[in-house]
Design a protein around this motif. Structure first.
Motif, PDB file in Angstrom:
ATOM      1  N   ASP A   1       0.883  -1.170   0.000  1.00 38.20           N
ATOM      2  CA  ASP A   1       0.000   0.000   0.000  1.00 38.20           C
ATOM      3  C   ASP A   1       0.920   1.218   0.000  1.00 38.20           C
ATOM      4  OD1 ASP A   1      -1.576   2.213   0.609  1.00 38.20           O
ATOM      5  OD2 ASP A   1      -2.914   1.093   1.928  1.00 38.20           O
ATOM      6  N   VAL A   2       1.139   1.769  -1.177  1.00 38.32           N
ATOM      7  CA  VAL A   2       2.108   2.854  -1.329  1.00 38.32           C
ATOM      8  C   VAL A   2       1.768   4.046  -0.449  1.00 38.32           C
ATOM      9  CG1 VAL A   2       2.944   4.601  -2.966  1.00 38.32           C
ATOM     10  CG2 VAL A   2       2.909   2.185  -3.626  1.00 38.32           C
ATOM     11  N   GLU A   3       0.488   4.393  -0.357  1.00 36.26           N
ATOM     12  CA  GLU A   3       0.111   5.564   0.438  1.00 36.26           C
ATOM     13  C   GLU A   3       0.443   5.355   1.916  1.00 36.26           C
ATOM     14  OE1 GLU A   3      -0.876   8.448  -0.939  1.00 36.26           O
ATOM     15  OE2 GLU A   3      -0.499   7.343  -2.789  1.00 36.26           O
ATOM     16  N   GLU A   4       0.197   4.152   2.426  1.00 31.18           N
ATOM     17  CA  GLU A   4       0.470   3.891   3.830  1.00 31.18           C
ATOM     18  C   GLU A   4       1.976   3.832   4.089  1.00 31.18           C
ATOM     19  OE1 GLU A   4      -0.409   2.767   7.959  1.00 31.18           O
ATOM     20  OE2 GLU A   4      -0.956   4.225   6.426  1.00 31.18           O
ATOM     21  N   LEU A   5       2.739   3.308   3.146  1.00 33.46           N
ATOM     22  CA  LEU A   5       4.193   3.297   3.301  1.00 33.46           C
ATOM     23  C   LEU A   5       4.739   4.720   3.320  1.00 33.46           C
ATOM     24  CD1 LEU A   5       5.144   0.343   0.907  1.00 33.46           C
ATOM     25  CD2 LEU A   5       5.059   0.308   3.416  1.00 33.46           C
ATOM     26  N   LEU A   6       4.189   5.590   2.494  1.00 29.00           N
ATOM     27  CA  LEU A   6       4.636   6.984   2.460  1.00 29.00           C
ATOM     28  C   LEU A   6       4.248   7.719   3.743  1.00 29.00           C
ATOM     29  CD1 LEU A   6       3.754   7.817  -1.243  1.00 29.00           C
ATOM     30  CD2 LEU A   6       6.045   7.877  -0.250  1.00 29.00           C
ATOM     31  N   ARG A   7       3.104   7.385   4.296  1.00 32.59           N
ATOM     32  CA  ARG A   7       2.717   7.997   5.576  1.00 32.59           C
ATOM     33  C   ARG A   7       3.641   7.533   6.690  1.00 32.59           C
ATOM     34  NH1 ARG A   7       0.887   6.803  10.403  1.00 32.59           N
ATOM     35  NH2 ARG A   7       0.890   4.586   9.871  1.00 32.59           N
ATOM     36  N   TYR A   8       3.867   6.245   6.733  1.00 30.68           N
ATOM     37  CA  TYR A   8       4.589   5.636   7.842  1.00 30.68           C
ATOM     38  C   TYR A   8       6.052   6.076   7.891  1.00 30.68           C
ATOM     39  CZ  TYR A   8       6.259   1.826  10.866  1.00 30.68           C
ATOM     40  OH  TYR A   8       6.816   1.098  11.883  1.00 30.68           O
ATOM     41  N   GLU A   9       6.694   6.172   6.740  1.00 25.80           N
ATOM     42  CA  GLU A   9       8.123   6.526   6.716  1.00 25.80           C
ATOM     43  C   GLU A   9       8.409   7.415   5.512  1.00 25.80           C
ATOM     44  OE1 GLU A   9      10.451   6.750   9.067  1.00 25.80           O
ATOM     45  OE2 GLU A   9      10.594   4.579   9.382  1.00 25.80           O
ATOM     46  N   PRO A  10       8.087   8.707   5.578  1.00 29.98           N
ATOM     47  CA  PRO A  10       8.312   9.598   4.436  1.00 29.98           C
ATOM     48  C   PRO A  10       9.801   9.771   4.157  1.00 29.98           C
ATOM     49  CG  PRO A  10       7.593  10.850   6.353  1.00 29.98           C
ATOM     50  CD  PRO A  10       7.460   9.404   6.714  1.00 29.98           C
TER      51      PRO A  10
ATOM     52  N   GLY B   1       5.545  16.115  -8.854  1.00 29.71           N
ATOM     53  CA  GLY B   1       5.950  14.785  -9.292  1.00 29.71           C
ATOM     54  C   GLY B   1       5.308  13.646  -8.520  1.00 29.71           C
ATOM     55  N   ALA B   2       4.304  13.938  -7.690  1.00 28.80           N
ATOM     56  CA  ALA B   2       3.692  12.893  -6.861  1.00 28.80           C
ATOM     57  C   ALA B   2       3.147  11.718  -7.678  1.00 28.80           C
ATOM     58  CB  ALA B   2       2.586  13.494  -5.984  1.00 28.80           C
ATOM     59  N   PRO B   3       2.450  11.937  -8.793  1.00 32.97           N
ATOM     60  CA  PRO B   3       1.953  10.785  -9.564  1.00 32.97           C
ATOM     61  C   PRO B   3       3.088   9.877 -10.067  1.00 32.97           C
ATOM     62  CG  PRO B   3       0.804  12.780 -10.220  1.00 32.97           C
ATOM     63  CD  PRO B   3       1.946  13.213  -9.352  1.00 32.97           C
ATOM     64  N   LEU B   4       4.203  10.475 -10.478  1.00 35.11           N
ATOM     65  CA  LEU B   4       5.330   9.666 -10.935  1.00 35.11           C
ATOM     66  C   LEU B   4       5.940   8.886  -9.771  1.00 35.11           C
ATOM     67  CD1 LEU B   4       7.346   8.748 -13.059  1.00 35.11           C
ATOM     68  CD2 LEU B   4       8.656  10.850 -12.645  1.00 35.11           C
ATOM     69  N   ALA B   5       6.088   9.532  -8.621  1.00 35.23           N
ATOM     70  CA  ALA B   5       6.651   8.846  -7.450  1.00 35.23           C
ATOM     71  C   ALA B   5       5.783   7.654  -7.067  1.00 35.23           C
ATOM     72  CB  ALA B   5       6.765   9.824  -6.290  1.00 35.23           C
ATOM     73  N   ARG B   6       4.469   7.837  -7.050  1.00 30.60           N
ATOM     74  CA  ARG B   6       3.570   6.739  -6.700  1.00 30.60           C
ATOM     75  C   ARG B   6       3.729   5.573  -7.680  1.00 30.60           C
ATOM     76  NH1 ARG B   6      -0.214  11.239  -5.378  1.00 30.60           N
ATOM     77  NH2 ARG B   6      -0.722  11.042  -3.154  1.00 30.60           N
ATOM     78  N   LEU B   7       3.812   5.901  -8.968  1.00 29.74           N
ATOM     79  CA  LEU B   7       3.947   4.858  -9.979  1.00 29.74           C
ATOM     80  C   LEU B   7       5.262   4.100  -9.803  1.00 29.74           C
ATOM     81  CD1 LEU B   7       2.905   3.482 -12.559  1.00 29.74           C
ATOM     82  CD2 LEU B   7       4.037   5.298 -13.881  1.00 29.74           C
ATOM     83  N   GLU B   8       6.351   4.826  -9.589  1.00 27.97           N
ATOM     84  CA  GLU B   8       7.644   4.171  -9.386  1.00 27.97           C
ATOM     85  C   GLU B   8       7.632   3.254  -8.172  1.00 27.97           C
ATOM     86  OE1 GLU B   8      11.483   6.251 -10.081  1.00 27.97           O
ATOM     87  OE2 GLU B   8      10.208   8.021 -10.302  1.00 27.97           O
ATOM     88  N   LEU B   9       7.055   3.731  -7.062  1.00 27.41           N
ATOM     89  CA  LEU B   9       7.036   2.919  -5.848  1.00 27.41           C
ATOM     90  C   LEU B   9       6.165   1.681  -6.034  1.00 27.41           C
ATOM     91  CD1 LEU B   9       6.742   5.724  -3.152  1.00 27.41           C
ATOM     92  CD2 LEU B   9       8.755   4.390  -3.730  1.00 27.41           C
ATOM     93  N   GLU B  10       5.031   1.842  -6.663  1.00 27.61           N
ATOM     94  CA  GLU B  10       4.134   0.704  -6.911  1.00 27.61           C
ATOM     95  C   GLU B  10       4.864  -0.383  -7.699  1.00 27.61           C
ATOM     96  OE1 GLU B  10       0.843  -0.230 -10.239  1.00 27.61           O
ATOM     97  OE2 GLU B  10       0.658   1.752  -9.283  1.00 27.61           O
TER      98      GLU B  10
END
Length: 375
Positions: A249-258, A325-334
């Protein structure tokens, strides 16, 4: 406040600040006096407050942060409206959701190619997370294949200069600046299907991006899109290895440890009250999203990874400076994290989690290395 223990576990310090000093004045290791704001409601409100300027001209001169040549410094991170509004509007014409999604096959192939080289044991920071984002940025900007090794080596030196050569970072910035200027000239002469060519072509009525604006935008995409993504891939993988069986869950990973727990400095254009404390005009304010994202008033059980949790994290900011660049970051992490876990279902750490080393930085949160056993 900033010690070896802090780098290993900053969240204990963040918790103490949130509970007892939600707006507090401290001195950074470089001597800069700053105000740290740590509660979710305050951080979110200040991110959207027009009195909070990112233009250094509104500071009182006490900030000693990283400096860049003028042609690279004039970017979106240092601009207030109306300049920020104008450039963001032009950038949005070129950096479209369709362009980002069009990178999906390339990102997937890059991830697969990098993982194909691994066998037995690997360092997923050095061998994977540190290589994938710069390849994506090169694809995005249209950097020719033959120049990519040089480009990556300049970026590495700029971000982490050798201890025995502190001037190497400035030389690397100069080399990147010169290279980007030449690349823009080449794209202007022969446009291609890449973001840099699209930025050159972007216009509104008679308005277009200037040479310095193009160069600084390309530099910003490089720095923000490289370092933060490297750290987010590494810490995201570690979080899932420490919590086996959890879905990605990319959003939760970004919340937990930005990857950037402290957002870019801001300067109040008038005295403002934060959490019952008056912060003077021109002071340097650092908004600590690493603390805000674990505020129990905003997130239940905030120190636990909860896939599917409702959104609202502040890792990409909020308001007019929300990360372009948030959409690109999400895509890369996914793609980056999901591909590793699919390819290596028995992946496990090669050392105890507590033995891992963290980069000694107050502003970023990243692993020095992530040694793993692949099978």
């Amino acid at each position: 406040m900033i010690s070896a223990e802090f780098h290993t576990d900053p969240h204990t310090v963040y918790r103490r600040l949130r509970e007892h000093s939600p707006a507090t004045r401290v001195e950074l290791p470089d001597g800069s006096p700053v105000w740290l704001v740590t509660r979710y409601a305050d951080v979110r409100a200040l991110l959207a407050d027009p009195r909070m300027s990112v233009d250094k001209a509104n500071g009182d001169g006490s900030w000693r942060g990283f400096s860049l040549p003028p042609a690279l410094d004039a970017n979106l991170l240092n601009m207030d409206p109306p300049n920020h509004t104008r450039i963001r509007r032009l950038v949005s014409q070129a950096f479209t959701p369709r362009r980002v999604d069009g990178l999906r096959p390339t990102i997937q192939k890059t991830a697969d190619d990098l993982l194909d080289r691994l066998d037995g044991q690997a360092d997923l920071v050095r061998d994977y997370a540190g290589r994938l984002p710069v390849a994506v940025i090169c694809d995005l900007l249209g950097v020719p294949d033959g120049d990519r090794d040089r480009f990556r080596s300049w970026t590495d030196v700029m971000l982490v200069p050798p201890r025995d050569d502190p001037a190497a970072g400035a030389r690397a910035i100069g080399a990147i600046h010169a290279y980007l200027s030449g690349l823009i000239a080449a794209k202007r002469a022969e446009p291609a299907d890449d973001l840099l060519s699209a930025l050159i072509a972007a216009r509104e009525d008679s308005d277009r991006l200037s040479e310095d604006e193009l160069t600084s935008l390309a530099f910003l995409l490089l720095v923000a899109g490289y370092e933060n993504t490297v750290h987010a891939i590494g810490t995201g993988l570690l979080t899932l290895l420490d919590n086996p069986g959890l879905p990605v869950d990319v959003e939760e990973l970004l919340r937990y440890e930005p990857p950037a727990p402290v957002l870019l400095r801001r300067f109040p254009t008038e005295d403002i009250e934060v959490a019952g404390t008056v912060v003077p005009r021109g002071s340097t304010v650092l908004l600590v999203v690493g603390a805000a994202n674990r505020d129990p008033d905003a997130f239940g059980d905030p120190d636990t990874v909860v896939p599917g949790r409702a959104g609202g994290h502040l890792t990409f900011g909020h308001g007019i400076h929300y990360c372009v660049g948030a959409p690109l970051a999400r895509l890369e992490l996914e793609i980056a994290i999901g591909t590793v876990l699919r390819r290596f279902p028995s992946l496990r750490l090669a050392v105890p989690s507590g033995d891992l080393r963290w980069r000694p930085s107050f502003r970023t949160r990243g692993l020095v290395a992530l040694p793993v056993l692949l099978g």
